[in-house]
Design an enzyme around this catalytic site. Structure first.
Site, PDB file in Angstrom:
ATOM      1  N   GLY A 140      44.773  41.074  34.072  1.00 44.57           N
ATOM      2  CA  GLY A 140      44.679  39.983  35.198  1.00 44.57           C
ATOM      3  C   GLY A 140      43.981  40.313  36.508  1.00 44.57           C
ATOM      4  O   GLY A 140      43.719  40.014  37.479  1.00 44.57           O
ATOM      5  N   GLY A 168      52.707  48.568  39.138  1.00 40.43           N
ATOM      6  CA  GLY A 168      52.798  50.477  38.992  1.00 40.43           C
ATOM      7  C   GLY A 168      51.144  50.606  39.417  1.00 40.43           C
ATOM      8  O   GLY A 168      50.439  49.727  40.869  1.00 40.43           O
ATOM      9  N   THR A 226      47.823  47.430  39.457  1.00 41.95           N
ATOM     10  CA  THR A 226      48.745  46.754  40.658  1.00 41.95           C
ATOM     11  C   THR A 226      49.184  47.345  42.136  1.00 41.95           C
ATOM     12  O   THR A 226      48.267  46.445  42.823  1.00 41.95           O
ATOM     13  CB  THR A 226      50.260  46.326  39.761  1.00 41.95           C
ATOM     14  OG1 THR A 226      50.204  46.038  39.048  1.00 41.95           O
ATOM     15  CG2 THR A 226      50.531  44.588  41.167  1.00 41.95           C
ATOM     16  N   ASP A 251      56.893  54.900  34.062  1.00 41.57           N
ATOM     17  CA  ASP A 251      56.423  56.026  33.487  1.00 41.57           C
ATOM     18  C   ASP A 251      56.645  57.116  34.912  1.00 41.57           C
ATOM     19  O   ASP A 251      56.490  57.983  34.790  1.00 41.57           O
ATOM     20  CB  ASP A 251      54.389  55.547  33.427  1.00 41.57           C
ATOM     21  CG  ASP A 251      54.411  54.647  32.382  1.00 41.57           C
ATOM     22  OD1 ASP A 251      54.961  54.853  31.432  1.00 41.57           O
ATOM     23  OD2 ASP A 251      53.102  54.124  32.476  1.00 41.57           O
ATOM     24  N   MET A 279      56.979  56.721  25.533  1.00 36.84           N
ATOM     25  CA  MET A 279      56.017  56.436  26.733  1.00 36.84           C
ATOM     26  C   MET A 279      55.351  57.418  27.375  1.00 36.84           C
ATOM     27  O   MET A 279      55.916  57.748  27.527  1.00 36.84           O
ATOM     28  CB  MET A 279      56.118  54.525  26.719  1.00 36.84           C
ATOM     29  CG  MET A 279      55.828  53.844  25.798  1.00 36.84           C
ATOM     30  SD  MET A 279      55.699  51.733  26.291  1.00 36.84           S
ATOM     31  CE  MET A 279      55.356  51.113  24.856  1.00 36.84           C
ATOM     32  N   GLY A 280      54.720  56.346  28.816  1.00 31.52           N
ATOM     33  CA  GLY A 280      54.433  57.696  29.834  1.00 31.52           C
ATOM     34  C   GLY A 280      52.794  57.306  30.220  1.00 31.52           C
ATOM     35  O   GLY A 280      53.207  57.931  31.944  1.00 31.52           O
ATOM     36  N   LEU A 316      60.860  49.602  22.851  1.00 24.91           N
ATOM     37  CA  LEU A 316      61.920  49.859  23.181  1.00 24.91           C
ATOM     38  C   LEU A 316      62.122  49.659  23.568  1.00 24.91           C
ATOM     39  O   LEU A 316      63.567  49.310  25.224  1.00 24.91           O
ATOM     40  CB  LEU A 316      62.852  50.298  22.123  1.00 24.91           C
ATOM     41  CG  LEU A 316      62.820  49.400  20.423  1.00 24.91           C
ATOM     42  CD1 LEU A 316      63.484  50.573  19.642  1.00 24.91           C
ATOM     43  CD2 LEU A 316      63.333  48.035  20.432  1.00 24.91           C
ATOM     44  N   ARG A 336      61.273  49.362  26.897  1.00 28.50           N
ATOM     45  CA  ARG A 336      60.451  48.746  28.017  1.00 28.50           C
ATOM     46  C   ARG A 336      61.538  47.275  28.183  1.00 28.50           C
ATOM     47  O   ARG A 336      61.566  46.462  29.326  1.00 28.50           O
ATOM     48  CB  ARG A 336      59.136  48.275  28.244  1.00 28.50           C
ATOM     49  CG  ARG A 336      58.558  48.804  28.521  1.00 28.50           C
ATOM     50  CD  ARG A 336      57.273  48.452  29.744  1.00 28.50           C
ATOM     51  NE  ARG A 336      56.859  47.256  28.659  1.00 28.50           N
ATOM     52  CZ  ARG A 336      54.586  47.194  28.520  1.00 28.50           C
ATOM     53  NH1 ARG A 336      54.391  48.495  28.322  1.00 28.50           N
ATOM     54  NH2 ARG A 336      54.876  46.445  28.572  1.00 28.50           N
TER      55      ARG A 336
HETATM   56  O1  F6P Z   1      53.008  51.049  31.886  1.00 28.05           O
HETATM   57  C1  F6P Z   1      53.625  51.296  30.895  1.00 28.05           C
HETATM   58  C2  F6P Z   1      53.669  51.561  29.338  1.00 28.05           C
HETATM   59  O2  F6P Z   1      54.606  50.729  28.816  1.00 28.05           O
HETATM   60  C3  F6P Z   1      53.333  52.831  29.763  1.00 28.05           C
HETATM   61  O3  F6P Z   1      53.987  53.583  29.144  1.00 28.05           O
HETATM   62  C4  F6P Z   1      51.981  52.358  28.346  1.00 28.05           C
HETATM   63  O4  F6P Z   1      51.617  53.097  27.477  1.00 28.05           O
HETATM   64  C5  F6P Z   1      51.667  51.484  28.284  1.00 28.05           C
HETATM   65  O5  F6P Z   1      52.251  50.375  29.435  1.00 28.05           O
HETATM   66  C6  F6P Z   1      51.608  50.202  27.245  1.00 28.05           C
HETATM   67  O6  F6P Z   1      51.421  49.159  27.489  1.00 28.05           O
HETATM   68  P1  F6P Z   1      51.226  47.973  26.026  1.00 28.05           P
HETATM   69  O7  F6P Z   1      52.706  47.253  26.596  1.00 28.05           O
HETATM   70  O8  F6P Z   1      49.975  46.747  26.467  1.00 28.05           O
HETATM   71  O9  F6P Z   1      50.899  48.379  24.762  1.00 28.05           O
END
Ligand code: F6P
Length: 367
Positions: free
Chosen positions: A79, A119, A122, A144, A186-187, A290, A292
């Site tokens: 967005g 983050g 944003t 991250d 992730m990260g 998982l 998030r």
């Molecule tokens: O920035 C947070 C994050 O979870 C990253 O670690 C990851 O690369 C990305 O977002 C994944 O994004 P999406 O949820 O759009 O797949």
């Protein structure tokens, strides 16, 4: 007590993470109870701002959400008002600058201040809105942990707990089957989740974007362990770690986002190569979202609440153009510009890296 006419807009932008609702609650309760402000929740991040989707958050909305994962407002990472995907013909997406709509909707809703929780992406948008004269306050969120100007972002340690638990589970099955187990986490372009998660879960190898690894060093570590009678190895690899040739592993490109790259897949590449080079049976787990989902840990609830309360005070009495930040245990205001000046990545000599090396963790860089 400030003016009861104050109207505070709040949104959550980018990928979700545990603790967003704790922030909404803290900002809202502070502004409502201490300043008599009206709180307007903007739906789905900046997407809702561009499209004018928002509603009032009353005390009832702010109650009972502290422990809830996700965000009651919804979020989006597509967005960006300056990079907005518009369907100009059926199935045909055009990227447009819709920032005038965002500003117009803020004015039409009579919002005095915008609190943006998110983050790096944003905060960049919040900063651009600030340059257009909008009063903005930021709250640093991301699993991250890659935002500069704050020692930590909320959501990070909730994700690290998931990584830790996953490594614990992989540990038992790895040792039963004498396998190499790879966990891809992730990260984005920073290795914080892999490093802290790997430390907490006792990974034998941690591979991160900031420290280049070689196939020889990775495979030697695994072989060495086997020679020492430890017939299994645990590897925690960050999705943004680069292959020995320097390439990132990219899962897909999504041009609706400001950063089109979706990282992912390095675990599978590593798994194939390690098995081929060492002959050891290797399995790969991709932890994905998982990390998030679910409830924030107690630590993240406290951090999110402290950051949200601080942002609530800033929203009602200034300063503006700032982000709430954690520095040396204190919550302070820092200029948003400072937070977006650079990505916060891991210095190769960071204390966490040194601690990991001291307990025998390899970063795949030994010569
Ligand atoms: O920035 C947070 C994050 O979870 C990253 O670690 C990851 O690369 C990305 O977002 C994944 O994004 P999406 O949820 O759009 O797949």
């Amino acid at each position: 007590m400030g003016s009861s006419k104050l109207r505070i807009g709040i949104l959550t932008g980018g990928g979700d993470c545990p603790g967003l609702n704790a922030v909404i609650r803290a900002v809202g309760k502070t502004a409502l109870h201490e300043y008599g402000a009206t709180i307007i929740g903007i739906e789905d991040g900046f997407e809702g701002l561009v499209e004018g989707r928002m509603h009032e958050l009353t005390a009832r909305h702010l109650s009972g959400i502290l422990n809830q994962g996700g965000t009651i407002l919804g979020t989006s990472n597509k967005g960006d008002p300056w990079h907005y995907p518009v369907e100009c013909a059926p199935g045909k997406i055009e990227i447009q600058d819709t920032s005038f709509k965002a500003v117009r909707n803020l004015q039409q809703a009579g919002l005095d201040v915008l609190v943006a929780t998110g983050g790096d992406g944003t905060m960049h948008i919040a900063d651009k809105l600030g340059d257009l004269g909008i009063k903005v306050v930021g709250v640093p969120k991301t699993i991250d942990n890659d935002l500069a100007a704050t020692d930590l972002t909320f959501g990070f340690y909730s994700a690290v707990s998931v990584v830790c638990e996953s490594l614990d589970r992989l540990h038992t099955t790895a040792s039963s089957h004498h396998r190499v187990m790879l966990l891809e986490v992730m990260g984005r372009y920073a290795g914080w989740i892999a490093l802290a998660g790997g430390l907490a879960g006792g990974a034998d190898l941690v591979l991160i974007p900031e420290i280049p690894f070689t196939w020889e060093a990775v495979c030697n570590k695994v072989r060495e362990r086997a020679r020492d009678g430890k017939r299994f190895s645990l590897i925690c690899v960050a999705e943004g770690a680069k292959l020995p040739g320097g390439e990132e592993v990219i899962k897909a490109l999504d041009h609706k986002r400001t950063d089109a790259k979706q990282l992912g897949g390095i675990g599978a590449v590593l798994g194939r190569e390690i098995e081929a080079r060492t002959g050891l049976e290797t399995r790969v787990t991709v932890l994905g979202h998982l990390q998030r989902g679910g409830s924030p840990t107690a630590f993240d609830r406290v951090l999110a609440t402290r950051l949200g309360v601080h942002a609530g005070h800033c929203a009602c009495r200034g300063p503006y153009g700032v982000m709430a930040a954690l520095r040396n245990g204190e919550i302070i205001s820092v200029p948003i510009k400072e937070a977006i000046a650079k990505l916060r990545t891991i210095a190769p000599g960071h204390q966490l890296v040194q601690a990991a090396r001291s307990v025998g963790t390899s970063f795949g860089d030994e010569t």
